[in-house]
Design a protein around this motif. Structure first.
Motif, PDB file in Angstrom:
ATOM      1  N   ILE A 156       0.845  -1.209   0.000  1.00 42.94           N
ATOM      2  CA  ILE A 156       0.000   0.000   0.000  1.00 42.94           C
ATOM      3  C   ILE A 156       0.876   1.254   0.000  1.00 42.94           C
ATOM      4  O   ILE A 156       0.638   2.208  -0.750  1.00 42.94           O
ATOM      5  N   LEU A 157       1.924   1.238   0.812  1.00 47.07           N
ATOM      6  CA  LEU A 157       2.845   2.392   0.840  1.00 47.07           C
ATOM      7  C   LEU A 157       3.422   2.632  -0.555  1.00 47.07           C
ATOM      8  O   LEU A 157       3.478   3.774  -1.028  1.00 47.07           O
ATOM      9  N   ASN A 158       3.817   1.542  -1.206  1.00 49.07           N
ATOM     10  CA  ASN A 158       4.417   1.684  -2.538  1.00 49.07           C
ATOM     11  C   ASN A 158       3.438   2.274  -3.548  1.00 49.07           C
ATOM     12  O   ASN A 158       3.784   3.185  -4.296  1.00 49.07           O
ATOM     13  N   VAL A 159       2.213   1.766  -3.560  1.00 47.72           N
ATOM     14  CA  VAL A 159       1.275   2.275  -4.572  1.00 47.72           C
ATOM     15  C   VAL A 159       0.851   3.716  -4.248  1.00 47.72           C
ATOM     16  O   VAL A 159       0.636   4.513  -5.162  1.00 47.72           O
ATOM     17  N   MET A 160       0.790   4.048  -2.974  1.00 49.15           N
ATOM     18  CA  MET A 160       0.410   5.429  -2.624  1.00 49.15           C
ATOM     19  C   MET A 160       1.514   6.407  -3.016  1.00 49.15           C
ATOM     20  O   MET A 160       1.251   7.557  -3.355  1.00 49.15           O
ATOM     21  N   GLU A 161       2.740   5.927  -2.957  1.00 51.22           N
ATOM     22  CA  GLU A 161       3.885   6.743  -3.347  1.00 51.22           C
ATOM     23  C   GLU A 161       3.768   7.128  -4.825  1.00 51.22           C
ATOM     24  O   GLU A 161       4.105   8.238  -5.223  1.00 51.22           O
ATOM     25  N   GLU A 162       3.239   6.184  -5.630  1.00 55.67           N
ATOM     26  CA  GLU A 162       3.205   6.385  -7.083  1.00 55.67           C
ATOM     27  C   GLU A 162       1.922   7.037  -7.586  1.00 55.67           C
ATOM     28  O   GLU A 162       1.919   7.664  -8.635  1.00 55.67           O
ATOM     29  N   ASP A 163       0.826   6.831  -6.860  1.00 56.14           N
ATOM     30  CA  ASP A 163      -0.474   7.260  -7.392  1.00 56.14           C
ATOM     31  C   ASP A 163      -1.212   8.088  -6.333  1.00 56.14           C
ATOM     32  O   ASP A 163      -1.669   7.557  -5.317  1.00 56.14           O
TER      33      ASP A 163
ATOM     34  N   PRO B 104       2.682   3.617   9.638  1.00 55.40           N
ATOM     35  CA  PRO B 104       3.550   4.338   8.697  1.00 55.40           C
ATOM     36  C   PRO B 104       2.768   4.998   7.555  1.00 55.40           C
ATOM     37  O   PRO B 104       3.163   6.058   7.070  1.00 55.40           O
ATOM     38  N   VAL B 105       1.638   4.408   7.163  1.00 56.68           N
ATOM     39  CA  VAL B 105       0.810   5.021   6.118  1.00 56.68           C
ATOM     40  C   VAL B 105       0.174   6.291   6.685  1.00 56.68           C
ATOM     41  O   VAL B 105       0.130   7.336   6.030  1.00 56.68           O
ATOM     42  N   ARG B 106      -0.301   6.179   7.926  1.00 51.16           N
ATOM     43  CA  ARG B 106      -0.926   7.342   8.582  1.00 51.16           C
ATOM     44  C   ARG B 106       0.077   8.493   8.685  1.00 51.16           C
ATOM     45  O   ARG B 106      -0.264   9.644   8.433  1.00 51.16           O
ATOM     46  N   GLU B 107       1.323   8.150   9.032  1.00 55.55           N
ATOM     47  CA  GLU B 107       2.335   9.214   9.196  1.00 55.55           C
ATOM     48  C   GLU B 107       2.736   9.793   7.836  1.00 55.55           C
ATOM     49  O   GLU B 107       2.873  10.999   7.685  1.00 55.55           O
TER      50      GLU B 107
ATOM     51  N   PRO C 219       1.675  -7.470  -6.443  1.00 61.32           N
ATOM     52  CA  PRO C 219       1.089  -7.574  -7.783  1.00 61.32           C
ATOM     53  C   PRO C 219      -0.438  -7.671  -7.742  1.00 61.32           C
ATOM     54  O   PRO C 219      -1.131  -7.106  -8.590  1.00 61.32           O
ATOM     55  N   MET C 220      -0.959  -8.353  -6.740  1.00 61.37           N
ATOM     56  CA  MET C 220      -2.413  -8.495  -6.636  1.00 61.37           C
ATOM     57  C   MET C 220      -3.066  -7.139  -6.336  1.00 61.37           C
ATOM     58  O   MET C 220      -4.106  -6.788  -6.899  1.00 61.37           O
ATOM     59  N   LEU C 221      -2.432  -6.380  -5.438  1.00 60.28           N
ATOM     60  CA  LEU C 221      -2.970  -5.053  -5.116  1.00 60.28           C
ATOM     61  C   LEU C 221      -2.914  -4.155  -6.352  1.00 60.28           C
ATOM     62  O   LEU C 221      -3.871  -3.420  -6.644  1.00 60.28           O
ATOM     63  N   ARG C 222      -1.818  -4.234  -7.077  1.00 57.39           N
ATOM     64  CA  ARG C 222      -1.686  -3.402  -8.287  1.00 57.39           C
ATOM     65  C   ARG C 222      -2.735  -3.804  -9.322  1.00 57.39           C
ATOM     66  O   ARG C 222      -3.333  -2.951  -9.983  1.00 57.39           O
ATOM     67  N   PHE C 223      -2.970  -5.104  -9.423  1.00 60.05           N
ATOM     68  CA  PHE C 223      -4.016  -5.569 -10.342  1.00 60.05           C
ATOM     69  C   PHE C 223      -5.361  -4.957  -9.928  1.00 60.05           C
ATOM     70  O   PHE C 223      -6.105  -4.417 -10.754  1.00 60.05           O
ATOM     71  N   ALA C 224      -5.667  -5.044  -8.631  1.00 57.27           N
ATOM     72  CA  ALA C 224      -6.963  -4.554  -8.133  1.00 57.27           C
ATOM     73  C   ALA C 224      -7.130  -3.062  -8.418  1.00 57.27           C
ATOM     74  O   ALA C 224      -8.221  -2.605  -8.781  1.00 57.27           O
TER      75      ALA C 224
END
Ligand SMILES: Cc1ncc(C[n+]2csc(CCOP(=O)(O)OP(=O)(O)O)c2C)c(N)n1
Ligand SMILES: CC(=O)[C@@H](O)[C@H](O)COP(=O)(O)O
Ligand SMILES: [Mg+2]
Length: 628
Positions: free
Chosen positions: A329-336, A354-357, A459-464
């Motif tokens: 989740i941290l990775n995808v939020m960083e990008e999008d 860490p996502v909250r911060e 990969p599954m999260l990115r697919f979703a």
């Protein structure tokens, strides 16, 4: 060791105890809690905080005939200790032992088996209404609810009904300024303001009486005074929100002062109509480290006390799926920048701090309000945002209708990440996440996924997130399987073959993949068993269903969910749709019963979902389906 507590076969004697004796019982309870709960993961701080409240309640009411509901139920340990369960207490949260929540099978003092937050006011009101109808008008009804659970939508449905029915109901609001994390939301601010209000009983009464004589109509100056009146009353009384609904507000009072609480509980008991008694407690009271860090001490791991400092015992090596998902989740939020995350008060359990911060503007903790979380996500999604609803499988059940109407029916691409999907262990039947495969796969267009190993979580999260419809990803409370493999790309409705076999195949949906591979390996000298990582329960891989049933003598489906309506059922349905031989299929899943509490591994083994059980099922089905 505990001279008073050990003599209590029921709570009845407490009403004759002096204040000094009750205070001694409180010390004994804390001694039991601190010594035992350090040895296992359990609800530590919440229980320490309600010791005096519990004693005040049991010495004012008789809950064999009066009714008591502890909201959620995680703070019920002192109650268990004074209601005849002291001798069994060491077994709490172990298999076959006492539950960590109220359990009517254990005691007449426990009316409902609960673990989900928010329903206490409704059930207590229902009990009162039923008792009145059943000609038991003297039976009193009490709900004890924490400030974390209090903002749940259903509480307002109950208060709305209570004010209207005007039943004698006592709601004790246990305000310790904490949910699991610090509480959130506007109600938290309101409670803070109430806490600021000194409880001027005498003055309040006199001034309000005088204000009641200011007329509502007539001279403009008087009208102005009338308008002021409500404001002044609100300032003096506090709790106007409740008073306006027809619920008498009393408090706030010190929830660690037993005589004071007994006084106000007696007043509430004697009152007619619904009363809300606001008590202020400290979460973790009596054990300094817990009071200082109630977040860690909500359910700490087993720890030892070194000179007043808690030191957690070492955990196992591989990080859990929760961490794989959090990192993804941290990775995808960083990008999008369109990606948001919603939690319903479970930031700590889902390791989302860490996502909250890192992304405070895109992280939403809505409190214990799962239905709202899903509808809120749907609203965001409609604007082009890509929300991830990160909720425990069992708590998402609350949102069933919002998943249906606000998300699936609108065909909105909301992503559901379902933590604790599977057996959760010592929390037991209220918390096992074993129904989601069934309830998620009912809706058209909703893709239902589960990773079989750590490497395919991201990969599954990115697919979703790029999928045009809604989707869900479930994962259990366990270490993520570190399969040394580069995952094949995730494609809608496509499985991944992990191991080839010629006799039969185990088709696994989710994290039991590791056990399936071990089972296939253990049979290698007798049987050639393949292993397929199903990835999707919906849409199921149709070609894989056809291929395995055509090529193999048997197919064992495997999942960590109930056998009803789960992955095995989806496999059977597809086989039937294609007109294939369904006799070859053996479904391995959890039985259609409420699975008790215990260690996850033991509970899986009990249902044959461990390596030996899976191997045994393969052997058995191989002989059943072998052509003579
Ligand atoms: C429907 C639901 N959502 C989430 C939870 C997880 N949960 C259990 S206790 C808790 C915090 C409750 O706070 P509060 O009611 O104030 O009790 P405290 O622990 O502070 O005594 C949460 C979020 C739950 N049990 N039920
Ligand atoms: C009472 C409750 O619902 C939570 O405290 C729950 O027990 C947390 O479970 P985890 O420990 O798996 O986060
Ligand atoms: Mg609280």
């Amino acid at each position: 060791m505990h001279p008073l507590l050990s003599q209590l076969d029921s709570a009845e004697p407490l009403k004759d105890f002096s204040s000094a004796q009750l205070s001694e019982v409180a010390d004994e309870i804390r001694d039991v809690l601190c010594n035992l709960l350090a040895t296992r993961t359990a609800h530590f701080a919440s229980n320490l905080g309600v010791v005096e409240l519990c004693l005040a309640l049991h010495s004012t009411f008789d809950f064999r005939t009066d009714r008591l509901i502890w909201d959620t139920g995680h703070q019920v340990y002192p109650h268990k200790l004074v209601t005849g369960r002291y001798k069994d207490f060491a077994s709490i949260r172990t298999q076959g032992g006492l539950m960590g929540y109220p359990n009517p099978h254990e005691s007449e003092y426990d009316l409902f088996m609960t673990g989900h937050a928010g329903c206490s006011v409704s059930t207590a009101l229902g009990l009162k209404s039923g008792d009145d109808l059943m000609d038991r008008p003297n039976s009193k009804s009490v709900a004890v609810i924490g400030d974390g659970a209090f903002p749940s939508g259903i509480v307002f449905e109950a208060l709305n009904n209570a004010g209207f029915l005007n039943k004698d109901l006592v709601v004790v609001l246990n305000d310790n300024k904490m949910s699991i994390c610090p509480r959130v939301g506007a109600m938290a601010g309101y409670l803070d303001r109430l806490r600021g209000n000194p409880f001027y009983t005498g003055l309040k009464h006199e001034v309000v009486k005088a204000l009641n004589h200011v007329p509502l109509f007539g001279d403009p100056a008087e009208r102005w005074l009338a308008q002021m009146k409500e404001g002044v009353k609100a300032g003096l009384l506090g709790g106007m929100l409740f008073e306006e609904l027809g619920i008498r507000y009393i408090g706030p009072i010190d929830g660690h002062d037993i005589p004071l609480m007994k006084k106000y509980l007696a007043m509430a008991k004697a009152s007619e109509g619904p009363v809300l008694l606001h008590v202020v407690t400290e979460k973790g009271h009596g054990y300094k480290p817990a009071a200082e860090d109630p977040v860690f001490f909500h359910t700490p791991p087993a720890f030892r006390d070194e000179d007043g400092r808690p030191v957690a015992n070492a955990g196992s090596g591989q990080p859990p799926y929760t961490v794989s998902m959090r990192d993804a989740i941290l990775n995808v939020m960083e990008e999008d920048e369109r990606v948001t995350v919603l939690t319903a008060a479970m930031c700590q359990g889902t390791k989302m701090e860490p996502v909250r911060e890192r992304f405070p503007d895109r992280f939403f903790d809505v409190g214990i309000c799962e239905s709202h979380a899903v509808a809120f996500a749907a609203g965001q999604c409609k604007t082009g945002i890509r929300p991830i609803v990160n909720i425990y499988s069992t708590f998402l059940q609350r949102s069933y209708d919002q998943i249906f109407q606000e998300v699936a029916l609108q065909d909105l691409p909301v992503v559901f990440t379902l933590d604790r999907a599977g057996l959760t262990g010592p929390d037991g039947p209220t918390h096992h996440g074993v129904y989601d495969i069934g309830y998620m796969r009912l809706f058209p267009n909703l893709a239902v996924m589960a990773p079989g190993y750590a490497g395919e979580v991201e990969p599954m999260l990115r697919f979703a997130l790029q999928h045009e419809h809604s989707s869900s990803i479930r994962y259990p409370k366990t270490s993520a399987f570190d399969l040394q493999k580069i995952p094949e790309p995730i494609e809608l409705g496509r499985s991944e073959t992990i191991r080839e076999g010629t006799d039969g195949t185990i088709v696994v949906f989710g994290a039991l993949l590791e056990s399936a591979l071990a089972a296939a390996e253990s049979l290698a000298d007798r049987l050639s068993v393949g292993v397929v990582n199903a990835r999707f329960a919906k849409p199921i891989d149709k070609a894989m269903v056809a291929r395995t049933l055509a090529d193999d003598r048997f197919v064992v489906t495997l999942e960590e969910g109930t056998t009803v309506a789960g992955f095995g059922s989806a496999f059977l349905e597809e086989a039937n749709t294609q007109g294939l031989d369904t006799r070859k299929i053996k479904r391995l899943a959890l039985p259609d019963v409420f699975v008790e509490h215990g260690e996850r591994g033991d509970l899986l083994a009990q249902s044959g979902l461990h390596v030996e059980g899976i191997a045994q099922a393969c052997q058995q089905w191989n002989s059943v389906t072998r052509v003579p």
